[in-house]
Design a protein around this motif. Structure first.
Motif, PDB file in Angstrom:
ATOM      1  N   LEU A 173      10.853  53.886   5.187  1.00 12.39           N
ATOM      2  CA  LEU A 173      11.613  55.217   5.884  1.00 12.39           C
ATOM      3  C   LEU A 173      11.964  54.785   7.249  1.00 12.39           C
ATOM      4  O   LEU A 173      13.007  55.311   7.538  1.00 12.39           O
ATOM      5  N   ILE A 174      11.378  53.905   8.012  1.00  7.05           N
ATOM      6  CA  ILE A 174      11.682  53.501   9.260  1.00  7.05           C
ATOM      7  C   ILE A 174      12.974  52.543   9.071  1.00  7.05           C
ATOM      8  O   ILE A 174      13.821  52.600   9.951  1.00  7.05           O
ATOM      9  N   LYS A 175      13.008  51.700   8.280  1.00  7.70           N
ATOM     10  CA  LYS A 175      14.052  50.650   8.088  1.00  7.70           C
ATOM     11  C   LYS A 175      15.078  51.342   7.605  1.00  7.70           C
ATOM     12  O   LYS A 175      16.368  51.137   8.147  1.00  7.70           O
ATOM     13  N   ARG A 176      14.934  52.455   6.771  1.00  6.34           N
ATOM     14  CA  ARG A 176      16.195  53.445   6.439  1.00  6.34           C
ATOM     15  C   ARG A 176      16.853  54.117   7.636  1.00  6.34           C
ATOM     16  O   ARG A 176      17.908  54.681   7.597  1.00  6.34           O
ATOM     17  N   GLY A 177      15.913  54.524   8.332  1.00  7.98           N
ATOM     18  CA  GLY A 177      16.197  55.334   9.604  1.00  7.98           C
ATOM     19  C   GLY A 177      16.327  56.917   9.231  1.00  7.98           C
ATOM     20  O   GLY A 177      17.019  57.731   9.943  1.00  7.98           O
ATOM     21  N   ASP A 178      15.498  57.467   8.319  1.00  9.16           N
ATOM     22  CA  ASP A 178      15.377  58.695   7.953  1.00  9.16           C
ATOM     23  C   ASP A 178      14.300  59.403   8.667  1.00  9.16           C
ATOM     24  O   ASP A 178      13.284  59.545   8.398  1.00  9.16           O
ATOM     25  N   LEU A 207       7.923  48.055  13.662  1.00  7.67           N
ATOM     26  CA  LEU A 207       9.045  48.464  13.247  1.00  7.67           C
ATOM     27  C   LEU A 207       9.966  49.563  13.722  1.00  7.67           C
ATOM     28  O   LEU A 207      11.131  49.207  13.990  1.00  7.67           O
ATOM     29  N   THR A 208       9.400  50.516  14.303  1.00  3.88           N
ATOM     30  CA  THR A 208      10.305  51.453  14.856  1.00  3.88           C
ATOM     31  C   THR A 208      10.764  50.683  16.452  1.00  3.88           C
ATOM     32  O   THR A 208      11.949  51.051  16.821  1.00  3.88           O
ATOM     33  N   ALA A 209       9.906  49.949  17.106  1.00  2.00           N
ATOM     34  CA  ALA A 209      10.425  49.274  18.026  1.00  2.00           C
ATOM     35  C   ALA A 209      11.389  47.986  17.700  1.00  2.00           C
ATOM     36  O   ALA A 209      12.426  47.899  18.498  1.00  2.00           O
ATOM     37  N   ARG A 210      11.378  47.497  16.496  1.00  3.18           N
ATOM     38  CA  ARG A 210      12.213  46.517  16.009  1.00  3.18           C
ATOM     39  C   ARG A 210      13.714  47.020  15.881  1.00  3.18           C
ATOM     40  O   ARG A 210      14.654  46.421  16.174  1.00  3.18           O
ATOM     41  N   LYS A 215      13.164  57.920  18.773  1.00  8.96           N
ATOM     42  CA  LYS A 215      12.782  59.058  18.157  1.00  8.96           C
ATOM     43  C   LYS A 215      11.703  58.721  17.188  1.00  8.96           C
ATOM     44  O   LYS A 215      10.474  59.392  17.108  1.00  8.96           O
ATOM     45  N   MET A 216      11.568  57.711  16.225  1.00 13.69           N
ATOM     46  CA  MET A 216      10.856  57.137  15.270  1.00 13.69           C
ATOM     47  C   MET A 216       9.528  56.950  16.018  1.00 13.69           C
ATOM     48  O   MET A 216       8.452  57.100  15.355  1.00 13.69           O
TER      49      MET A 216
END
Length: 417
Positions: A173-178, A207-210, A215-216
């Protein structure tokens, strides 16, 4: 129309050989539910020809097709595919419907057949999140993801499932940006799910930092703070993956090879790392309590190590250290200059120890010159770093020259770098 339904019933009552006929209808069935017969003979709403003989209806007959009979045909098709068709590398009718972005078929299958397990729902979520598609199909996949998460939320133990890269649904979900789905799932997951690592030892916070998403990051970090106390939550930021801590993931590019290519000469593209420096500052500003001196030293030292490895340029490294100095001035308003000088002292001490050896005369002379500074910081903040350096009971205030002569490994001024 009835004769076509009867032909569909035939594979059900036959042996394994006849099931292959039903298997061939796997791809066709996904298109069946959205068939628009007035587009011509044997053409679906997707604009693709249908190869099933029972699906090729004359255009004239299709125009007067009764909706009840069409619904009956769709129901029989779904039943054949969900119960009789063999598994094509894990992609049965349910997975194929997800892959084709057919929301109506996904909804019908999961509502009519309770045999679809929680693990299969998680696999479908992963399939939808990893599928590369255009913007319009991306929206349809997100609609399926939201439906499966909110209407048929998988069991918690199944949400720990990992794919071939070690990623969970939360990672994807983080990689997708949802962000909406991420917020919903983060509220449901316990601490274990929020801190799970993939095969590169990356937690969801890494991952959110990467992916440079403030927001995530705030969503995930806030949930971890709720589960842990503030100090333990901050300690999770310093746990390293292949690329370093969460802080380094924030200011580094997604692809380190690309960063090395940019910084292997004196040429620096100033706009490349704008998102990285902003994300780094966002993480520092989001911390619920201020970092102690050991943690500040760890961050600065990590920046130096990455710069020495030519992953980032000197200019970018100086910019990142400037963000740290600004953070210190905000969090340590009374002794900001002294704290900055102390962090710079530890930074330079590590450099000369590495260059000359920890027992060299240069190191002893440098430590002796900063004795009062270290003593003041120790008495004021209880720093554990090199606290054995100061043994005397000298003045609590260092002399006016306590910060003079400090230089970095790159011959920069400490306060300006």
């Amino acid at each position: 129309m009835d004769k076509y339904c009867k032909k569909m019933d035939h594979p059900k009552s036959c042996g394994c050989a006849s099931k292959k006929i039903a298997a061939l209808s796997l791809l066709v069935a996904v298109q069946t539910t959205s068939c628009v017969s007035n587009k011509g003979q044997g053409v679906t709403a997707l604009g693709k020809p249908c190869y099933g003989y029972w699906h090729q209806l004359p255009a004239s007959q299709g125009k007067v097709l009764d909706s009840v009979k069409l619904e009956e045909l769709q129901k029989k098709t779904r039943k054949i595919l969900s119960e009789e068709s063999p598994d094509f590398n894990g992609q049965n009718a349910f997975f194929e419907a997800v892959k084709k972005c057919n929301f109506l078929l996904v909804k019908s299958l999961i509502q009519e057949y309770p045999s679809i397990t929680s693990k299969e729902v998680v696999k479908a979520l992963m399939l939808a999140l990893k599928h590369k598609d255009t913007l319009s199909f991306r929206y349809k996949h997100e609609k399926i993801v939201h439906f499966l998460l909110k209407e048929h939320t998988p069991a918690l133990e199944d949400l720990y499932m990992q794919d071939e890269t070690g990623s969970t649904v939360l990672h994807l979900l983080i990689k997708r940006g949802d962000i909406n789905a991420l917020r919903f799932l983060a509220e449901k997951l316990p601490l274990k799910g929020l801190l799970m690592k993939d095969k590169k030892c990356r937690t969801p916070m890494h991952l959110t930092a990467r992916y440079k998403s403030p927001k995530m990051f705030r969503i995930v970090f806030a949930r971890i703070i709720d589960k842990l106390d503030a100090d333990r939550a901050i300690a999770e930021l310093f746990k390293t993956c292949k690329r370093g801590s969460v802080f380094s993931c924030a200011y580094l590019r997604k692809h380190s090879d690309f960063a090395e290519l940019l910084n292997n000469s004196k040429v620096q593209i100033s706009t490349v790392f704008v998102q990285g420096s902003k994300m780094f500052k966002t993480i520092l500003d989001a911390l619920p309590v201020r970092l102690d001196l050991e943690q500040l030293n760890t961050i600065v030292r990590e920046i130096d190590d990455i710069q020495d490895g030519y992953i980032i340029s000197k200019q970018y490294g100086a910019e990142l250290r400037g963000i740290v100095w600004s953070y210190i001035k905000k969090q340590y308003p009374i002794d900001s200059d002294k704290v900055i000088q102390y962090v710079a002292y530890i930074r330079h001490l590590s450099y000369i120890e590495e260059k000359y050896g920890s027992d060299s005369k240069d190191v002893r002379d440098y430590v002796a010159q900063r004795k009062k500074l270290v003593s003041y910081i120790k008495n004021r903040y209880g720093s554990k770093i090199y606290q054995d350096v100061s043994k005397d009971n000298g003045d609590s205030e260092p002399d006016e020259g306590y910060g003079s002569g400090l230089e970095t490994s790159h011959n920069e001024s400490i306060l300006t770098s």
